[in-house]
Design an enzyme around this catalytic site. Structure first.
Site, PDB file in Angstrom:
ATOM      1  N   GLU A 186      76.205  14.109  25.779  1.00 33.95           N
ATOM      2  CA  GLU A 186      74.933  13.406  26.022  1.00 33.95           C
ATOM      3  C   GLU A 186      74.807  12.976  27.485  1.00 33.95           C
ATOM      4  O   GLU A 186      74.002  12.113  27.812  1.00 33.95           O
ATOM      5  CB  GLU A 186      74.805  12.176  25.100  1.00 33.95           C
ATOM      6  CG  GLU A 186      74.842  12.467  23.616  1.00 33.95           C
ATOM      7  CD  GLU A 186      73.590  13.171  23.070  1.00 33.95           C
ATOM      8  OE1 GLU A 186      72.696  13.508  23.868  1.00 33.95           O
ATOM      9  OE2 GLU A 186      73.550  13.395  21.848  1.00 33.95           O
ATOM     10  N   HIS A 219      69.379   9.983  13.977  1.00 31.76           N
ATOM     11  CA  HIS A 219      70.581  10.286  14.760  1.00 31.76           C
ATOM     12  C   HIS A 219      71.333   9.005  15.130  1.00 31.76           C
ATOM     13  O   HIS A 219      72.488   8.825  14.743  1.00 31.76           O
ATOM     14  CB  HIS A 219      70.181  11.088  16.010  1.00 31.76           C
ATOM     15  CG  HIS A 219      71.342  11.446  16.888  1.00 31.76           C
ATOM     16  ND1 HIS A 219      71.259  12.336  17.931  1.00 31.76           N
ATOM     17  CD2 HIS A 219      72.633  11.018  16.908  1.00 31.76           C
ATOM     18  CE1 HIS A 219      72.425  12.457  18.530  1.00 31.76           C
ATOM     19  NE2 HIS A 219      73.279  11.656  17.927  1.00 31.76           N
TER      20      HIS A 219
HETATM   21  P1  13P Z   1      80.181  13.539  22.366  1.00 30.90           P
HETATM   22  O1  13P Z   1      81.488  13.613  21.634  1.00 30.90           O
HETATM   23  O2  13P Z   1      79.913  14.777  23.184  1.00 30.90           O
HETATM   24  O3  13P Z   1      80.087  12.258  23.181  1.00 30.90           O
HETATM   25  O4  13P Z   1      78.994  13.518  21.298  1.00 30.90           O
HETATM   26  C1  13P Z   1      78.898  12.525  20.309  1.00 30.90           C
HETATM   27  C2  13P Z   1      77.483  12.263  19.890  1.00 30.90           C
HETATM   28  O5  13P Z   1      77.237  11.251  19.275  1.00 30.90           O
HETATM   29  C3  13P Z   1      76.410  13.213  20.273  1.00 30.90           C
HETATM   30  O6  13P Z   1      75.150  12.681  20.049  1.00 30.90           O
HETATM   31 ZN    ZN Z   2      75.117  11.007  18.597  1.00 30.14          ZN
END
Ligand code: 13P
Ligand code: ZN
Length: 270
Positions: A119, A215
Protein backbone atom coordinates in the site's frame (compact mmCIF):
# COMPACT_ATOMS: atom_id res chain seq x y z
CA UNK A 1 23.88 -7.12 14.59
CA UNK A 2 24.24 -3.37 14.30
CA UNK A 3 21.19 -1.25 13.53
CA UNK A 4 20.51 2.25 12.25
CA UNK A 5 18.70 2.72 15.58
CA UNK A 6 21.94 2.32 17.57
CA UNK A 7 22.85 5.61 19.34
CA UNK A 8 19.88 7.36 17.74
CA UNK A 9 17.32 7.62 20.56
CA UNK A 10 14.89 9.81 18.63
CA UNK A 11 14.70 7.44 15.66
CA UNK A 12 14.57 4.43 18.01
CA UNK A 13 11.63 5.95 19.85
CA UNK A 14 9.70 6.42 16.57
CA UNK A 15 10.26 2.80 15.55
CA UNK A 16 9.48 1.46 19.02
CA UNK A 17 6.18 3.33 19.00
CA UNK A 18 5.28 1.65 15.70
CA UNK A 19 6.18 -1.73 17.22
CA UNK A 20 3.95 -1.03 20.23
CA UNK A 21 1.02 -0.04 17.98
CA UNK A 22 1.58 -3.13 15.80
CA UNK A 23 1.18 -5.29 18.92
CA UNK A 24 -2.14 -3.62 19.70
CA UNK A 25 -3.39 -4.23 16.13
CA UNK A 26 -2.65 -7.94 16.52
CA UNK A 27 -4.23 -8.11 19.98
CA UNK A 28 -7.37 -6.38 18.65
CA UNK A 29 -7.76 -9.03 15.96
CA UNK A 30 -7.42 -6.42 13.23
CA UNK A 31 -4.18 -7.83 11.78
CA UNK A 32 -4.79 -11.30 10.36
CA UNK A 33 -1.67 -12.68 8.65
CA UNK A 34 0.07 -9.65 7.06
CA UNK A 35 -3.06 -7.46 7.25
CA UNK A 36 -2.57 -3.72 7.61
CA UNK A 37 0.39 -1.42 7.25
CA UNK A 38 2.05 1.54 8.94
CA UNK A 39 4.34 4.27 7.64
CA UNK A 40 5.85 7.10 9.67
CA UNK A 41 7.69 10.14 8.34
CA UNK A 42 10.93 10.02 10.35
CA UNK A 43 12.79 12.74 8.41
CA UNK A 44 13.11 14.92 11.55
CA UNK A 45 15.03 12.13 13.30
CA UNK A 46 17.52 11.67 10.45
CA UNK A 47 21.10 12.97 10.77
CA UNK A 48 23.83 13.75 8.20
CA UNK A 49 25.36 10.30 8.59
CA UNK A 50 22.06 8.70 7.59
CA UNK A 51 21.73 11.14 4.69
CA UNK A 52 25.06 9.93 3.29
CA UNK A 53 24.32 6.20 3.78
CA UNK A 54 24.48 4.10 0.64
CA UNK A 55 21.21 2.36 -0.28
CA UNK A 56 20.64 -1.37 -0.08
CA UNK A 57 19.96 -2.31 -3.71
CA UNK A 58 18.60 -0.20 -6.53
CA UNK A 59 15.96 2.57 -6.45
CA UNK A 60 12.41 1.26 -6.95
CA UNK A 61 9.62 3.17 -8.73
CA UNK A 62 6.79 4.27 -6.41
CA UNK A 63 4.30 4.43 -9.32
CA UNK A 64 3.54 8.10 -8.71
CA UNK A 65 5.64 11.27 -8.52
CA UNK A 66 5.41 13.02 -5.17
CA UNK A 67 7.17 16.41 -5.26
CA UNK A 68 6.85 17.18 -1.55
CA UNK A 69 8.72 14.03 -0.53
CA UNK A 70 12.14 14.87 -2.00
CA UNK A 71 14.78 13.66 0.47
CA UNK A 72 12.22 12.46 3.02
CA UNK A 73 12.67 9.30 5.10
CA UNK A 74 9.98 6.85 6.20
CA UNK A 75 9.79 3.80 8.40
CA UNK A 76 7.55 1.33 6.52
CA UNK A 77 6.08 -2.01 7.45
CA UNK A 78 7.36 -4.67 5.02
CA UNK A 79 4.97 -6.18 2.52
CA UNK A 80 3.71 -9.61 3.53
CA UNK A 81 5.12 -9.10 7.03
CA UNK A 82 3.02 -9.77 10.11
CA UNK A 83 2.14 -7.06 12.64
CA UNK A 84 2.67 -9.58 15.43
CA UNK A 85 6.24 -10.14 14.22
CA UNK A 86 6.86 -6.43 13.67
CA UNK A 87 5.82 -5.82 17.28
CA UNK A 88 8.87 -7.79 18.43
CA UNK A 89 11.34 -7.23 15.59
CA UNK A 90 10.49 -3.92 13.86
CA UNK A 91 13.70 -3.67 11.83
CA UNK A 92 13.36 -7.23 10.53
CA UNK A 93 9.76 -6.72 9.45
CA UNK A 94 10.02 -3.17 8.21
CA UNK A 95 12.65 -0.86 6.81
CA UNK A 96 13.66 2.77 6.53
CA UNK A 97 13.42 4.22 3.03
CA UNK A 98 14.66 7.44 1.42
CA UNK A 99 12.76 9.16 -1.40
CA UNK A 100 15.15 9.93 -4.27
CA UNK A 101 15.61 13.38 -5.79
CA UNK A 102 13.31 12.63 -8.75
CA UNK A 103 10.48 12.12 -6.19
CA UNK A 104 9.37 9.02 -8.09
CA UNK A 105 11.53 6.29 -6.52
CA UNK A 106 12.50 5.06 -3.09
CA UNK A 107 15.60 3.28 -1.88
CA UNK A 108 15.92 1.13 1.24
CA UNK A 109 18.67 2.31 3.55
CA UNK A 110 18.26 0.20 6.70
CA UNK A 111 18.53 -2.29 8.32
CA UNK A 112 17.78 -5.09 5.85
CA UNK A 113 16.31 -5.37 2.32
CA UNK A 114 12.69 -5.54 3.53
CA UNK A 115 10.41 -4.44 0.67
CA UNK A 116 7.87 -1.84 1.89
CA UNK A 117 4.15 -2.48 2.08
CA UNK A 118 2.10 -3.00 -1.08
CA UNK A 119 0.00 0.00 0.00
CA UNK A 120 3.03 2.29 -0.39
CA UNK A 121 1.33 4.36 -3.18
CA UNK A 122 -1.49 5.27 -0.78
CA UNK A 123 0.79 5.88 2.19
CA UNK A 124 3.32 8.03 0.34
CA UNK A 125 0.65 9.95 -1.59
CA UNK A 126 -0.98 10.77 1.73
CA UNK A 127 2.33 11.93 3.26
CA UNK A 128 2.91 14.07 0.15
CA UNK A 129 -0.55 15.59 0.60
CA UNK A 130 -0.02 16.20 4.34
CA UNK A 131 3.31 17.99 3.80
CA UNK A 132 1.73 20.02 0.98
CA UNK A 133 -0.93 21.39 3.29
CA UNK A 134 1.55 22.15 6.08
CA UNK A 135 0.17 19.48 8.41
CA UNK A 136 2.14 18.28 11.46
CA UNK A 137 0.82 14.73 10.88
CA UNK A 138 3.62 12.17 10.51
CA UNK A 139 1.89 8.78 10.76
CA UNK A 140 -0.37 6.75 8.45
CA UNK A 141 -2.10 3.57 9.54
CA UNK A 142 -4.08 1.09 7.48
CA UNK A 143 -5.80 -1.71 9.40
CA UNK A 144 -8.75 -4.13 9.17
CA UNK A 145 -11.01 -3.47 12.22
CA UNK A 146 -13.64 -6.21 12.23
CA UNK A 147 -16.75 -4.29 13.26
CA UNK A 148 -16.09 -1.24 11.05
CA UNK A 149 -15.41 -3.42 8.01
CA UNK A 150 -18.62 -5.37 8.75
CA UNK A 151 -20.57 -2.08 8.79
CA UNK A 152 -19.15 -1.16 5.37
CA UNK A 153 -21.10 -4.09 3.89
CA UNK A 154 -24.34 -2.14 4.45
CA UNK A 155 -24.94 0.33 1.56
CA UNK A 156 -26.95 2.60 3.89
CA UNK A 157 -23.83 3.17 6.02
CA UNK A 158 -21.81 4.23 2.96
CA UNK A 159 -23.85 7.39 2.41
CA UNK A 160 -21.96 10.50 3.47
CA UNK A 161 -21.69 10.85 7.25
CA UNK A 162 -24.41 8.29 8.08
CA UNK A 163 -21.79 6.16 9.82
CA UNK A 164 -20.05 9.23 11.26
CA UNK A 165 -23.24 10.32 13.02
CA UNK A 166 -24.21 6.83 14.11
CA UNK A 167 -20.75 6.17 15.64
CA UNK A 168 -20.53 9.62 17.25
CA UNK A 169 -23.92 9.06 18.88
CA UNK A 170 -22.92 5.82 20.65
CA UNK A 171 -20.68 7.40 23.30
CA UNK A 172 -19.54 11.04 23.84
CA UNK A 173 -15.81 10.23 23.53
CA UNK A 174 -16.10 9.23 19.89
CA UNK A 175 -17.02 12.73 18.72
CA UNK A 176 -14.57 14.31 21.17
CA UNK A 177 -11.59 12.20 20.06
CA UNK A 178 -12.47 11.53 16.42
CA UNK A 179 -13.99 14.94 15.72
CA UNK A 180 -13.77 14.82 11.94
CA UNK A 181 -15.71 11.55 11.70
CA UNK A 182 -15.28 8.74 9.19
CA UNK A 183 -14.94 9.40 5.45
CA UNK A 184 -15.94 6.75 2.92
CA UNK A 185 -13.89 5.47 -0.02
CA UNK A 186 -15.82 3.09 -2.33
CA UNK A 187 -14.29 -0.33 -2.94
CA UNK A 188 -11.13 -0.19 -5.07
CA UNK A 189 -8.34 -2.62 -5.78
CA UNK A 190 -5.92 -2.82 -2.81
CA UNK A 191 -2.55 -1.13 -3.43
CA UNK A 192 -3.78 0.70 -6.56
CA UNK A 193 -2.94 4.30 -7.41
CA UNK A 194 -6.72 4.89 -7.83
CA UNK A 195 -7.20 3.89 -4.19
CA UNK A 196 -4.40 6.30 -3.22
CA UNK A 197 -6.07 9.17 -5.12
CA UNK A 198 -9.50 8.41 -3.64
CA UNK A 199 -8.00 8.27 -0.13
CA UNK A 200 -6.49 11.73 -0.52
CA UNK A 201 -9.76 13.11 -1.88
CA UNK A 202 -11.57 11.73 1.20
CA UNK A 203 -8.95 13.06 3.65
CA UNK A 204 -9.12 16.46 1.91
CA UNK A 205 -12.88 16.43 2.51
CA UNK A 206 -11.72 16.91 6.09
CA UNK A 207 -11.44 13.49 7.67
CA UNK A 208 -8.58 11.95 9.68
CA UNK A 209 -9.96 8.43 9.24
CA UNK A 210 -11.47 6.99 6.08
CA UNK A 211 -13.14 3.66 5.42
CA UNK A 212 -11.95 1.58 2.50
CA UNK A 213 -15.26 -0.19 1.72
CA UNK A 214 -15.17 -3.93 2.49
CA UNK A 215 -11.44 -3.72 3.27
CA UNK A 216 -10.38 -1.59 6.23
CA UNK A 217 -9.64 1.93 7.40
CA UNK A 218 -6.87 4.41 6.69
CA UNK A 219 -6.04 6.88 9.46
CA UNK A 220 -3.57 9.74 9.77
CA UNK A 221 -2.32 11.51 12.87
CA UNK A 222 0.57 13.45 14.41
CA UNK A 223 2.03 10.11 15.54
CA UNK A 224 1.08 6.46 15.25
CA UNK A 225 -0.60 6.31 18.69
CA UNK A 226 -2.96 9.18 17.82
CA UNK A 227 -3.88 7.47 14.55
CA UNK A 228 -4.44 4.16 16.38
CA UNK A 229 -6.55 5.84 19.08
CA UNK A 230 -8.97 7.30 16.54
CA UNK A 231 -9.56 3.91 14.92
CA UNK A 232 -9.89 2.30 18.36
CA UNK A 233 -12.46 4.90 19.44
CA UNK A 234 -14.56 4.50 16.29
CA UNK A 235 -14.41 0.72 16.67
CA UNK A 236 -15.56 0.98 20.29
CA UNK A 237 -18.69 2.76 19.03
CA UNK A 238 -19.22 0.11 16.35
CA UNK A 239 -19.05 -2.60 19.04
CA UNK A 240 -21.57 -0.76 21.24
CA UNK A 241 -23.92 -0.52 18.23
CA UNK A 242 -23.43 -4.21 17.41
CA UNK A 243 -23.98 -5.27 21.02
CA UNK A 244 -27.19 -3.26 21.33
CA UNK A 245 -28.46 -4.87 18.12
CA UNK A 246 -27.38 -8.28 19.41
CA UNK A 247 -29.38 -7.63 22.61
CA UNK A 248 -32.41 -7.23 20.35
CA UNK A 249 -32.95 -3.46 20.18
CA UNK A 250 -31.92 -0.43 18.13
CA UNK A 251 -29.76 1.85 20.31
CA UNK A 252 -31.35 5.30 20.71
CA UNK A 253 -28.01 7.09 20.42
CA UNK A 254 -27.22 10.52 21.83
CA UNK A 255 -29.51 13.28 20.54
CA UNK A 256 -28.35 15.95 18.06
CA UNK A 257 -28.51 18.49 20.94
CA UNK A 258 -26.27 16.32 23.12
CA UNK A 259 -23.77 15.97 20.28
CA UNK A 260 -23.88 19.72 19.58
CA UNK A 261 -23.11 20.33 23.25
CA UNK A 262 -20.02 18.10 22.96
CA UNK A 263 -18.85 20.15 19.93
CA UNK A 264 -19.27 23.42 21.84
CA UNK A 265 -17.60 22.26 25.04
CA UNK A 266 -14.70 20.50 23.28
CA UNK A 267 -14.43 23.26 20.61
CA UNK A 268 -14.70 20.71 17.79
CA UNK A 269 -14.53 21.48 14.03
CA UNK A 270 -17.91 19.84 13.16
P1 13P B 1 1.09 -5.55 2.99
O1 13P B 1 1.50 -6.83 3.66
O2 13P B 1 1.70 -5.41 1.61
O3 13P B 1 1.38 -4.35 3.89
O4 13P B 1 -0.48 -5.59 2.72
C1 13P B 1 -1.41 -5.75 3.76
C2 13P B 1 -2.73 -5.10 3.46
O5 13P B 1 -3.51 -4.91 4.37
C3 13P B 1 -3.04 -4.66 2.07
O6 13P B 1 -4.16 -3.85 2.03
ZN1 ZN C 1 -5.49 -4.05 3.80
Amino acid sequence: MSSILDNRPELRREVEQVAEAAGYLWQKGWAERNGGNITVNVTDAVDDEIRSMLPIGQPVAIGVTLPNLKGCYFYCKGTNRRMRDLARWPMENGSIIRITDDCAHYEIIADAPVKPTSELPSHLSVHNYLIGKGSNYKASLHTHPIELVAMSHNPEFLKKDVLTNLLWSMIPETKAFCPRGLGIVPYMLPSSVELADATIAALADDYDVVMWEKHGVFAVGPDIMEAFDMVDTLTKSAIIYRDARAMGFDPTGMSQEQMKEISTVFKLPK
